[in-house]
Design a protein around this motif. Structure first.
Motif, PDB file in Angstrom:
ATOM      1  N   THR A 138       0.735   7.607   3.730  1.00 43.40           N
ATOM      2  CA  THR A 138       1.392   8.833   4.200  1.00 43.40           C
ATOM      3  C   THR A 138       1.316   8.859   5.718  1.00 43.40           C
ATOM      4  OG1 THR A 138       0.775  10.018   2.187  1.00 43.40           O
ATOM      5  CG2 THR A 138       1.399  11.351   4.095  1.00 43.40           C
ATOM      6  N   THR A 170       5.617  10.008   2.542  1.00 41.67           N
ATOM      7  CA  THR A 170       4.784   9.149   1.714  1.00 41.67           C
ATOM      8  C   THR A 170       5.661   8.038   1.137  1.00 41.67           C
ATOM      9  OG1 THR A 170       3.336  10.986   1.164  1.00 41.67           O
ATOM     10  CG2 THR A 170       3.261   9.073  -0.305  1.00 41.67           C
ATOM     11  N   GLY A 171       5.121   6.845   1.111  1.00 41.30           N
ATOM     12  CA  GLY A 171       5.909   5.731   0.595  1.00 41.30           C
ATOM     13  C   GLY A 171       5.086   4.465   0.542  1.00 41.30           C
ATOM     14  N   THR A 172       5.773   3.375   0.300  1.00 43.79           N
ATOM     15  CA  THR A 172       5.090   2.096   0.127  1.00 43.79           C
ATOM     16  C   THR A 172       5.426   1.164   1.282  1.00 43.79           C
ATOM     17  OG1 THR A 172       5.398   2.413  -2.234  1.00 43.79           O
ATOM     18  CG2 THR A 172       4.694   0.220  -1.519  1.00 43.79           C
ATOM     19  N   ARG A 176       0.830  -1.214   0.000  1.00 44.47           N
ATOM     20  CA  ARG A 176       0.000   0.000   0.000  1.00 44.47           C
ATOM     21  C   ARG A 176       0.856   1.253   0.000  1.00 44.47           C
ATOM     22  NH1 ARG A 176      -3.548   0.469   4.899  1.00 44.47           N
ATOM     23  NH2 ARG A 176      -3.855   2.506   3.926  1.00 44.47           N
ATOM     24  N   GLU A 177       0.388   2.269  -0.687  1.00 44.20           N
ATOM     25  CA  GLU A 177       1.041   3.573  -0.565  1.00 44.20           C
ATOM     26  C   GLU A 177       0.370   4.332   0.585  1.00 44.20           C
ATOM     27  OE1 GLU A 177       2.531   5.786  -3.864  1.00 44.20           O
ATOM     28  OE2 GLU A 177       1.512   7.612  -3.173  1.00 44.20           O
ATOM     29  N   LYS A 216       9.042   7.742  -0.631  1.00 42.13           N
ATOM     30  CA  LYS A 216       9.053   8.402  -1.941  1.00 42.13           C
ATOM     31  C   LYS A 216       9.105   9.908  -1.809  1.00 42.13           C
ATOM     32  CE  LYS A 216       6.310   5.077  -4.523  1.00 42.13           C
ATOM     33  NZ  LYS A 216       4.920   4.765  -4.791  1.00 42.13           N
TER      34      LYS A 216
END
Lengths: 584, 584
Positions: B20, B74-76, B17-18, B97
């Motif tokens: 934040t 924000t990232g995975t 999932r992405e 990211k």
């Protein structure tokens, strides 16, 4: 055991049971060979029957009971011959076997009924008796239920209730702080909080993320009609939120309360109105939206016809009172007198009627043709039988006057039902207020209120036009609460202080403590506070907050019941190392 | 939107999932071409990974983050290679990211860890940073949870929470009242309540039937180690109840809290102990019953052998420390030193050991034969390997000393586990306390406490022996709360005042207001109050209440963080019409 049941719970299905009740004598009456005693407690009223034939001595004792005596009665539940459908216990009565007087009572100074014969002062002095009246107690039951549901909702959303201190520090802005001399620190004083604003922002710095508190606050000010020196706030703050997050969360709270306390379901989102629209359409930042009657601006239609009142006016505004074309001269004069009262201050009022036959009458027909007047009524969408009321003058003042007139008409037309609720968010408040006297800007809310991100570029160029990220919840024309997103960036805060004319030293002196805390990683945050007393009074359908407070103070800040404040002993003053310094 | 998830909720099932997150930088570390950042919020800690190969600039930004900076990432979500089983989020990490610095932080003055390097004073000054430590925040989460469950239980039992006023009246007994000058009533003062006692009794007169309040109370007194000038009570009162009703109700409350907050089920009724037994067996009205080691009285066995210390003693008492016969001379000397400390005040300590082989050694074997000593150990049921510790002297004092010695031995033997809870009702307190100095009786609780109905006949003939209908809840040697059934009959109240040496005028002056209210039908009533701060600290396993209070004051009543109390402006004093009167 004092009782098997309360005075509110027995029903026909209990017939035949032997029960014991305890409570207060509401009233006694003799009929034939029987004495009926209504016994009352918090839960209701039950009728007790004493039969002279069955036990003459017992019945005689019952005949000697006085109003408000505390008794304990044992007997058998029986079906009533003449039922009382207005009483939950109205289908039964208790045939008494035993009676015990637990306590006698002197005759109370007023009757313990919803419609009492006691005046305000007497009721306040004997508030402990006033609180026996079911209407007053009902308000406090409502208050309890609301506080409970507020906590249930906020807990379910992850809010932590944190108690902030009551003994804090007087602020340089704290002209209305109550102060408390400290015995252990002679010459020094605590202050009582006007709000936990600083502490809730500190809790955000602490990472508490979601904070609330139902908390007493204090303000030592001249008390207008409906203020109290101690009042209760629902104080809330959240981190990592935008305005939208805050509005959603607390709209949810208000809806939860209406649903679980009043059984009213608000399915639609609450309307939102900008501050500018609220002022334009209702002349108020807390419009009563239970009814329409929005303002209509006529300035462009009224000029140049030689009527100086309207020619010279900065603003001409009207409202339409539907179906009021039949108002008599006398009724119209009453309205004119209403707007001319000193606290409203209009110079006069104009009107235009559209008669049932479509013809037009007006107080200004000398200056305007029917055709011209029809352009006014057309703009206002007034129809046959409607009455248009017009005020003119300086914009802000006239809007305020028209606001009062609108509310008055709303009341006269029965459009302000206290059991109907209309909720509204007012948003986009101005960030600054210009003060003519001191020729500078002031923060409309407080100096930590964040500007609307879209207006940041206007801060220096068009300061007065900058909107705040501030919002109010308005219900039925009352400000229920309000708040803002706070500034969390040091640079922006410095900019604000500069715009407010605060030097770095001033800012440090006034707000340094909080600013220093903000240096250690303040998250973006915002919140709001509801006035809990007002919230309860609105749901109770009351105009005043006084009767939703168990032990209120009067307009001089006095508790009439305990007679406080009062003088204290010299020895107490001496220990506190202060003395009186009374002016002549 | 600032975040999609909190820092405590992502799990392996979220992989891919992405997301934040927003929070505080707990720590950063570089390893190979990667930078790991632990991001923290109230809900937990999540590991963020910045890969230099993937985005060198981003990774460089991460390398420049400081401790306690506020960031948004924000990232995975990805599965970790080396999982951390101690962390709920320990199976995943976020491959970053985007990184946004929401706020910087100066280097905090101490580390934000459970084991911090900050001393008490520093932590108090920067309490807003101290509150970031998960152990401190955990205490306040516990406090919130307890308050919520208290309300849930009491609401379910029909109690109404009623807010009583904070600005009340100083009482003639109110030597420790905080007072508040009133601007609107110059020369007059409010007082802050030491408890809402009067108001809760008035609410019973009002027929509220079941009242509670979680409420701030205030006492301006020299602060001993674990007192605060403002503290929180769970204040409760009920009408038409006997002592048994009250005990049942609030035993239920305490059990509810343990169950829903600590997941501990107390199925058996709490033991009850008379005050007399508590004093006899534990030398305290708040015995720690997590362990036995009850007192054994030996006076009748110790006399007439020519050992004046025991011959002349009014009281000889012992405790048995199981398995401590092996105590060395040094260890015994330490215990002797302990009881001889000025705050305990024993003259000395005697001991008897039963060695593993059954032989007896004693510090008083010069005066007593082994056979005589064996009558002592027999009475105490001491066995092989046990150590008997004996104190002698005036009864009340010696019991107090023996109580301290027992608690010390309990601690040494590890019998006082803060995560084990032993609850107890202490009942049948004496109604009166005799004061040698003034040669009169005082009310042990307060003058409205009802005598035990069985002892009414003793009021005049054996005043000191009359028991009160008063009770304390004791947990782990702490008084958690206490209360009483109140007198509601005017005649009995007058009798009490007479026994307390109060003339009618005195009584009227001191308590007239409440007594007058009682003339209008006061119901039988009683209640109790729990110390909420103490209640929380016990469940948190803490010795002090300070760390269960968000913003506590120090032993001088100072808030070190906001630096209150403080001096106020002359203009403020002037407006209040008081001035300072500082002693040299």
């Amino acid at each position: 055991m004092y009782r098997t049941n309360t005075c509110g719970e027995l029903r026909l299905s209990d017939a035949g049971r032997e029960v014991t009740l305890a409570g207060w004598v509401q009233r006694t009456r003799k009929m034939g060979g029987m004495t009926f005693v209504d016994i009352r407690d918090r839960y209701g009223i039950t009728q007790i029957v004493f039969e002279s034939d069955a036990d003459a001595a017992l019945c005689d004792n019952a005949n000697h009971l006085g109003r408000e005596w505390v008794i304990q009665v044992t007997g058998t539940v029986a079906e009533r011959t003449s039922k009382n459908p207005n009483l939950p216990t109205g289908e039964i009565e208790i045939i008494a076997k035993e009676l015990k007087v637990l306590n006698r009572s002197e005759v109370p100074p007023f009757t313990i009924e919803d419609e009492t014969d006691g005046g305000d002062d007497l009721r306040m002095k004997y508030r402990y008796l006033d609180l026996r009246r079911s209407c007053v107690r009902g308000n406090l039951e409502l208050r309890h239920r609301m506080a409970f549901e507020i906590r249930r909702y906020l807990d379910s959303k992850g809010f932590l209730e944190v108690e902030t201190p009551v003994l804090i520090k007087s602020t340089p802005e704290g002209a209305r702080d109550f102060v408390v001399p400290s015995r252990m620190n002679p010459g020094q004083f605590y202050a009582l909080p006007q709000s936990p604003q600083t502490f809730k922002q500190l809790l955000m710095v602490s990472g508490f993320d979601r904070y609330f508190q139902i908390v007493k606050c204090f303000r030592d000010e001249d008390l207008r009609a409906d203020r109290q020196p101690e009042f209760t706030q629902i104080d809330c703050e959240m981190s990592f939120v935008t305005q939208e997050d805050v509005l959603q969360m607390f709209e949810g709270l208000v809806k939860h309360i209406f649903k679980y306390v009043k059984d009213i379901d608000f399915t639609d989102p609450f309307p939102r109105m900008t501050w500018a629209d609220a002022m334009r359409l209702y002349g108020s930042d807390k419009p009563d939206t239970r009814f329409g009657m929005e303002f209509v601006e006529l300035k462009d239609l009224t000029g140049g016809k030689g009527f100086s009142v309207l020619d010279d006016a900065e603003y001409v505004g009207a409202i339409v009172a539907p179906g009021c074309a039949g108002y008599t001269r006398k009724q119209l004069d009453q309205l004119t007198d209403f707007v001319k009262r000193p606290q409203i201050g209009a110079k006069g009022m104009m009107w235009v009627k559209i008669e049932e036959d479509g013809s037009i009458k007006s107080s200004v027909s000398k200056f305007y043709t029917e055709e011209e007047l029809r352009t006014w009524t057309d703009r206002a969408a007034a129809g046959k039988g409607d009455l248009m009321l017009i005020l003119a003058g300086q914009t802000a003042k006239t809007r305020k006057q028209l606001c009062e007139l609108r509310l008055e008409m709303g009341s006269r037309l029965g459009l302000r039902d206290p059991q109907k609720f209309s909720c509204l968010w007012v948003i986009d408040f101005p960030l600054f207020e210009w003060d003519d006297e001191t020729q500078r800007y002031y923060a409309m809310h407080h100096p930590f209120t964040s500007p609307n991100p879209d207006d940041l570029h206007l801060l220096d160029s068009d300061t007065g036009a900058v909107r705040a990220t501030a919002y109010d919840m308005v219900v039925n024309g009352n400000e229920l609460g309000g708040g803002s997103i706070r500034i969390h960036e040091a640079e922006l805060q410095d900019h604000m202080f500069r715009l407010l004319g605060l030097s770095e030293e001033d800012a440090q002196y006034k707000f340094g403590f909080l600013m220093n805390a903000f240096k250690y990683g303040a998250p973006p945050h915002g919140g709001l506070a509801f006035g809990f007393d007002r919230f309860v009074s609105i749901l109770a359908g009351l105009d005043s907050i006084r009767d939703v407070i168990a032990f209120p103070k009067n307009n001089s800040g006095r508790d009439m019941m305990i007679d406080a404040p009062a003088s204290i002993d010299d020895s107490q003053l001496d220990e506190l190392q202060i003395k009186l310094n009374l002016k002549e």
